[in-house]
Design an enzyme around this catalytic site. Sequence first.
Site, mmCIF file in Angstrom:
data_model
loop_
_atom_site.group_PDB
_atom_site.id
_atom_site.type_symbol
_atom_site.label_atom_id
_atom_site.label_comp_id
_atom_site.label_asym_id
_atom_site.label_seq_id
_atom_site.Cartn_x
_atom_site.Cartn_y
_atom_site.Cartn_z
ATOM 1 N N CYS A 148 21.401 -3.437 34.964
ATOM 2 C CA CYS A 148 20.011 -3.234 34.588
ATOM 3 C C CYS A 148 19.987 -3.181 33.061
ATOM 4 C CB CYS A 148 19.469 -1.926 35.170
ATOM 5 S SG CYS A 148 17.899 -1.458 34.406
ATOM 6 N N CYS A 201 16.114 -3.867 39.447
ATOM 7 C CA CYS A 201 16.770 -2.563 39.386
ATOM 8 C C CYS A 201 16.019 -1.565 40.273
ATOM 9 C CB CYS A 201 16.790 -2.075 37.946
ATOM 10 S SG CYS A 201 17.289 -0.359 37.825
#
Length: 659
Positions: free
Chosen positions: A420, A404
Amino acid sequence: MDAKARIKDLVDRLNYHSYRYYTLDAPEISDTEYDELFNELKGLEEKHPEYILSYSPTQKIGYKVLAAFEKVKHSVPMLSLANIFNYEELEDFDTRVKKFLSTDTDIEYVAEPKFDGLAVAIRYENGIFVKAATRGDGEIGEDVTDNVKTIKNVPLKLMGQNYPDIFEIRGEVVIPIDEFEKLNLQKMSDGEKTFANPRNAAAGSIRQLDSRITAERPLYFYAHSFTNEDLFKSHSEALIQAKKWGFTVYKDIVVTSDINRIKNYFNKLIQSRDSLNVGIDGVVIKVNDSGLQRELGSIARSPRWATAWKPPAHTTITIVKSITVQVGRTGVLTPVAELESVEVGGVEIKRATLHNASDLEKKDVRVGDTVVIERAGDVIPAIIRVITDPKTHRHGPYKFPMNCPGCNTLVIREGVNFICPNIKCPSRVMESINNFVGRNAMNIEGMGYKLIQQLVEKKFITFFSDIYKLNEATLMMLDRMGQKSAGNVMESINKSKSVSLDRFINALGIELIGLENSRELAKRFGTIDKLFHIKANDLENIEGFGPNIIASIVKFFNDKRNIDEINELHSLGVKINNEQSLSSNKFSGLSFVITGSFENMTRDEISKLIESHGGKVSSSVSKKTSYLVRGTDPGSKLDKAKEFGIKTLGLKELKNLIL
Ligand code: IVH
């Protein structure tokens, strides 16, 4: 069982399973089991050709080669639709409808996609598929019976019992976009000319003289209209019935009297157009009530009761400078193309969305590519396709980050997206806090993006509730925060503690839930705790709530962390004001028509009164009307009510019912 009976049994079973598979998207047996039954049927039919049924699934393979298509005259002309291009024109359409019907009561509409395919009409006699024709010029089309018969989700025999002797259904034949791409790849490798778009591919496949070729094409039929809407009370009921009889109808449609909802539906549909697997070229808006449709009739080959809202497509060409990835509040990573700035339809564009990981892979957009971008209405600009010649020297394919960009956590793939999973990811927190403080949410004035950014980076805020734990001293530790500004922010935070239920729900940032859906929930449930541990069936039958929305709400309120967070907000002094729910449910399930004039109340006020007790008000009398509310000078609605034996009420009697 003798051969004849076994053949009939197998045909019925196979048709049932193909209905489960194609129409309901809920198969009951595996593909292998289906194939076994199919092969048994084929074997028996070879031995006993005299027992082959016209609606046997083996008849879907195509067998005849024609020299030319015969012409067919349509039983009812296939009309076309007038177009509109913006909300003002939708308002005009609504006004025209009301004016023509001399009513000021809101009209119920259905909004559904305008499929970008080829229109065909299919005729059933005693439930059996007998004929299919293309639209042609609307009066006369071509007989494509053998070809349409091969379409997998077109029933050769209607399911259920209650169908009329003669039934004609109309709809659009399409090729799903992924199948279209496969088809073109195949054509390319065979050295054949490719199709320009899915529409042409569908049309070309239906207009094949050799039905065996059509049978190999991945065609689908979406039902959207009927020659005899009078069979049904309304268009939405017709669609429900069509599905029961075995047709595929589009799952996500809207039935509403509020044209604002149509606008939202349109925007959403157009925005998600690229991620849908079927070509859509606008929204069709139809007056729902069949009686009203009949009254409205048509003019110059288009019905007065329907219109097609087409997206304005502003497109242009530019170059991709780089590709970045944004993290949304729910953790979804959205790839974004940073562009050489260009003007599209009068607006300067520097970025365009690539929707999701899978869309980016499919379009194979790379840094340095020349691309076509499109901006439709107020929708975020999107990349339509790459026009750089694939043979020229290009950058390598874009590699989606495995971590992420906000918190470096390993991302996970969920369907078309990378996500994420870290709920404390600063990017996610930023976005969700930003949504939480927004004007249509907690409305915390003075808490702008820059301030939130600092608070999140310095870890003063991770959860919503942390906002209500802030104090002046903490705020003053931030850049450009004097005592006065800090005091102002604290004041806004305190002021936000009293909030209406709809804005509070919107603040929670539940996936797919914006202000409008939040309002709907607030109206339905009245208090926040009624939503705790909610089940999917509590949310069915809410206008505009499809399966994805329902699933998202259920997921949110069944996650203990979310409930704890709401309780925490509560204990920090956030007071959620309950929604004024319905005055009573006395009229629930009843429908009213109002006619004539009244001394002490306007018709609008009477409508509101009925609705506040859960009743429905419609503008024309049908068999389903429960009561006619009659003022002075009632007019033709009274005659119709008498004809149907519908009870009439004066205003006083109406009020007595709710005492
Ligand atoms: S209703 C009289 N609904 O658009 C109108 N048409 O311009 C009856 N089309 O050839 C058609 N999607 O085949 C209707 N959801 C939809 C549609 C749709 C596509 C096609 C239709 C017709 C053309 C009209």
